[in-house]
Design a protein around this motif. Sequence first.
Motif, PDB file in Angstrom:
ATOM      1  N   GLY A 176      29.895  49.965  44.283  1.00 58.36           N
ATOM      2  CA  GLY A 176      28.678  50.989  43.260  1.00 58.36           C
ATOM      3  C   GLY A 176      29.774  51.228  41.641  1.00 58.36           C
ATOM      4  N   MET A 177      29.929  50.209  41.979  1.00 58.07           N
ATOM      5  CA  MET A 177      30.540  49.828  40.761  1.00 58.07           C
ATOM      6  C   MET A 177      29.709  48.379  39.681  1.00 58.07           C
ATOM      7  SD  MET A 177      34.442  50.405  41.045  1.00 58.07           S
ATOM      8  CE  MET A 177      35.037  51.071  39.276  1.00 58.07           C
ATOM      9  N   LYS A 178      29.199  48.590  38.411  1.00 63.24           N
ATOM     10  CA  LYS A 178      28.458  47.427  37.939  1.00 63.24           C
ATOM     11  C   LYS A 178      30.472  46.778  37.371  1.00 63.24           C
ATOM     12  CE  LYS A 178      26.290  44.768  34.905  1.00 63.24           C
ATOM     13  NZ  LYS A 178      24.448  44.967  35.719  1.00 63.24           N
ATOM     14  N   ILE A 179      30.345  45.229  38.447  1.00 61.23           N
ATOM     15  CA  ILE A 179      31.084  44.417  37.900  1.00 61.23           C
ATOM     16  C   ILE A 179      31.238  43.515  37.007  1.00 61.23           C
ATOM     17  CG2 ILE A 179      32.716  42.784  39.471  1.00 61.23           C
ATOM     18  CD1 ILE A 179      32.039  44.337  41.658  1.00 61.23           C
ATOM     19  N   VAL A 180      32.126  43.298  36.241  1.00 64.89           N
ATOM     20  CA  VAL A 180      31.630  41.765  35.473  1.00 64.89           C
ATOM     21  C   VAL A 180      32.725  41.335  35.610  1.00 64.89           C
ATOM     22  CG1 VAL A 180      31.964  41.929  32.763  1.00 64.89           C
ATOM     23  CG2 VAL A 180      31.822  43.312  33.349  1.00 64.89           C
ATOM     24  N   MET A 181      32.366  39.877  35.880  1.00 66.85           N
ATOM     25  CA  MET A 181      32.382  39.010  36.301  1.00 66.85           C
ATOM     26  C   MET A 181      33.153  38.037  35.379  1.00 66.85           C
ATOM     27  SD  MET A 181      34.377  37.866  39.051  1.00 66.85           S
ATOM     28  CE  MET A 181      33.979  38.521  40.486  1.00 66.85           C
ATOM     29  N   GLY A 182      34.299  37.929  35.026  1.00 65.65           N
ATOM     30  CA  GLY A 182      34.579  37.067  33.920  1.00 65.65           C
ATOM     31  C   GLY A 182      35.471  35.102  34.451  1.00 65.65           C
ATOM     32  N   ASP A 183      35.080  34.623  33.566  1.00 61.58           N
ATOM     33  CA  ASP A 183      35.741  32.830  34.143  1.00 61.58           C
ATOM     34  C   ASP A 183      35.284  31.967  32.842  1.00 61.58           C
ATOM     35  OD1 ASP A 183      36.803  32.237  36.988  1.00 61.58           O
ATOM     36  OD2 ASP A 183      36.021  30.177  35.312  1.00 61.58           O
ATOM     37  N   LYS A 184      36.528  31.483  32.339  1.00 60.55           N
ATOM     38  CA  LYS A 184      36.274  30.199  31.524  1.00 60.55           C
ATOM     39  C   LYS A 184      35.136  29.335  31.889  1.00 60.55           C
ATOM     40  CE  LYS A 184      40.618  27.375  31.873  1.00 60.55           C
ATOM     41  NZ  LYS A 184      41.704  26.631  31.218  1.00 60.55           N
ATOM     42  N   ASN A 185      35.108  28.578  32.827  1.00 63.75           N
ATOM     43  CA  ASN A 185      33.623  27.940  33.406  1.00 63.75           C
ATOM     44  C   ASN A 185      32.909  29.093  34.121  1.00 63.75           C
ATOM     45  OD1 ASN A 185      32.456  26.746  35.398  1.00 63.75           O
ATOM     46  ND2 ASN A 185      34.059  25.311  35.535  1.00 63.75           N
ATOM     47  N   MET A 196      22.193  54.934  31.877  1.00 64.18           N
ATOM     48  CA  MET A 196      22.729  55.445  33.476  1.00 64.18           C
ATOM     49  C   MET A 196      24.123  55.165  32.947  1.00 64.18           C
ATOM     50  SD  MET A 196      22.802  56.200  36.701  1.00 64.18           S
ATOM     51  CE  MET A 196      23.734  55.931  37.892  1.00 64.18           C
ATOM     52  N   LYS A 197      25.363  55.856  32.487  1.00 57.15           N
ATOM     53  CA  LYS A 197      26.890  54.848  32.587  1.00 57.15           C
ATOM     54  C   LYS A 197      27.432  54.795  34.280  1.00 57.15           C
ATOM     55  CE  LYS A 197      26.991  54.480  28.180  1.00 57.15           C
ATOM     56  NZ  LYS A 197      27.316  52.750  27.194  1.00 57.15           N
ATOM     57  N   GLN A 198      28.047  53.483  33.841  1.00 57.63           N
ATOM     58  CA  GLN A 198      28.613  53.395  34.839  1.00 57.63           C
ATOM     59  C   GLN A 198      29.873  53.360  35.303  1.00 57.63           C
ATOM     60  OE1 GLN A 198      25.739  49.979  35.471  1.00 57.63           O
ATOM     61  NE2 GLN A 198      26.210  50.268  37.972  1.00 57.63           N
ATOM     62  N   GLN A 199      30.554  53.443  37.087  1.00 56.08           N
ATOM     63  CA  GLN A 199      31.920  52.738  36.543  1.00 56.08           C
ATOM     64  C   GLN A 199      32.455  51.815  36.830  1.00 56.08           C
ATOM     65  OE1 GLN A 199      34.169  55.015  40.029  1.00 56.08           O
ATOM     66  NE2 GLN A 199      34.514  56.458  39.194  1.00 56.08           N
ATOM     67  N   VAL A 200      32.754  50.598  35.832  1.00 58.11           N
ATOM     68  CA  VAL A 200      33.544  49.420  35.856  1.00 58.11           C
ATOM     69  C   VAL A 200      34.583  48.924  36.164  1.00 58.11           C
ATOM     70  CG1 VAL A 200      32.790  48.259  33.648  1.00 58.11           C
ATOM     71  CG2 VAL A 200      31.382  49.678  33.858  1.00 58.11           C
ATOM     72  N   MET A 201      34.280  47.657  36.788  1.00 61.71           N
ATOM     73  CA  MET A 201      35.214  46.593  37.171  1.00 61.71           C
ATOM     74  C   MET A 201      35.348  45.519  36.139  1.00 61.71           C
ATOM     75  SD  MET A 201      35.420  45.217  40.932  1.00 61.71           S
ATOM     76  CE  MET A 201      36.616  46.807  42.009  1.00 61.71           C
ATOM     77  N   LEU A 202      35.988  45.155  35.597  1.00 66.05           N
ATOM     78  CA  LEU A 202      36.476  43.623  35.398  1.00 66.05           C
ATOM     79  C   LEU A 202      37.960  42.767  35.814  1.00 66.05           C
ATOM     80  CD1 LEU A 202      37.226  44.944  31.601  1.00 66.05           C
ATOM     81  CD2 LEU A 202      35.350  44.147  32.557  1.00 66.05           C
ATOM     82  N   VAL A 203      37.308  41.979  35.743  1.00 66.17           N
ATOM     83  CA  VAL A 203      37.201  41.043  36.940  1.00 66.17           C
ATOM     84  C   VAL A 203      37.574  39.867  36.307  1.00 66.17           C
ATOM     85  CG1 VAL A 203      37.443  39.940  38.920  1.00 66.17           C
ATOM     86  CG2 VAL A 203      36.358  41.776  39.057  1.00 66.17           C
ATOM     87  N   THR A 204      38.671  39.619  36.008  1.00 65.44           N
ATOM     88  CA  THR A 204      39.219  37.828  35.761  1.00 65.44           C
ATOM     89  C   THR A 204      39.531  37.026  36.368  1.00 65.44           C
ATOM     90  OG1 THR A 204      41.858  37.896  35.135  1.00 65.44           O
ATOM     91  CG2 THR A 204      40.356  39.640  33.744  1.00 65.44           C
ATOM     92  N   GLY A 205      39.031  35.840  36.509  1.00 60.41           N
ATOM     93  CA  GLY A 205      38.867  34.883  37.107  1.00 60.41           C
ATOM     94  C   GLY A 205      38.070  34.910  38.346  1.00 60.41           C
ATOM     95  N   ALA A 206      37.480  34.258  38.289  1.00 58.82           N
ATOM     96  CA  ALA A 206      35.790  34.157  39.358  1.00 58.82           C
ATOM     97  C   ALA A 206      36.349  33.039  40.518  1.00 58.82           C
ATOM     98  CB  ALA A 206      34.657  33.381  38.431  1.00 58.82           C
ATOM     99  N   GLY A 207      37.104  33.487  41.138  1.00 57.78           N
ATOM    100  CA  GLY A 207      37.695  32.670  42.096  1.00 57.78           C
ATOM    101  C   GLY A 207      37.397  33.393  43.402  1.00 57.78           C
ATOM    102  N   GLN A 208      37.267  32.928  44.426  1.00 52.95           N
ATOM    103  CA  GLN A 208      37.530  33.497  46.145  1.00 52.95           C
ATOM    104  C   GLN A 208      38.540  34.536  46.487  1.00 52.95           C
ATOM    105  OE1 GLN A 208      35.542  32.464  48.850  1.00 52.95           O
ATOM    106  NE2 GLN A 208      34.258  31.477  47.321  1.00 52.95           N
ATOM    107  N   ILE A 209      39.564  34.884  45.933  1.00 53.51           N
ATOM    108  CA  ILE A 209      40.034  35.948  46.116  1.00 53.51           C
ATOM    109  C   ILE A 209      39.966  37.090  44.888  1.00 53.51           C
ATOM    110  CG2 ILE A 209      42.672  36.513  45.902  1.00 53.51           C
ATOM    111  CD1 ILE A 209      44.049  34.064  46.005  1.00 53.51           C
TER     112      ILE A 209
END
Length: 95
Positions: free
Chosen positions: A30-39, A6-19
Motif C-alpha cells: 500500500g506504500m510507494k516503495i523507492v528501491m535504491g541500489d548502486k547497481n 495524490m500523495k502516498q506514504q513512501v518507503m525508501l529501501v537501500t540495497g536491492a537484494g533478497q533481504i
Amino acid sequence: MANCIMKQQVMLVTGAGQISMAIARRMGYGMKIVMGDKNMDNANNIATIMNNAGFDVVSVRMDLSFRESILQFISKGQEYGDITMLINGAGVSPS
C-alpha cells in the motif's frame, strides 16, 4: 482536480537484494516503495518482481557512499509523498 497528484506514504529501501525485498514485502504493501541500489540491474530486477506481485515500486540508482546520491534518493521519495519508513538493507548480504 486535474492537476492534483495524490500523495502516498513512501518507503525508501537501500540495497536491492533478497533481504531488503523480504522486509519491503512484509512492511510496504500500500506504500510507494523507492528501491535504491548502486547497481541498476539489481534495483530493476527487484522492482519488477515486486511490481508483478502487486506492489508499487520504482527503482533508483543510489550509492550510500556519496552524500549527493543519498540526497537525490530522498528527494525522489519525497516526490511521491511523505517518507514514513526506511529499510537500510545495503551491505547486509554475506556475498
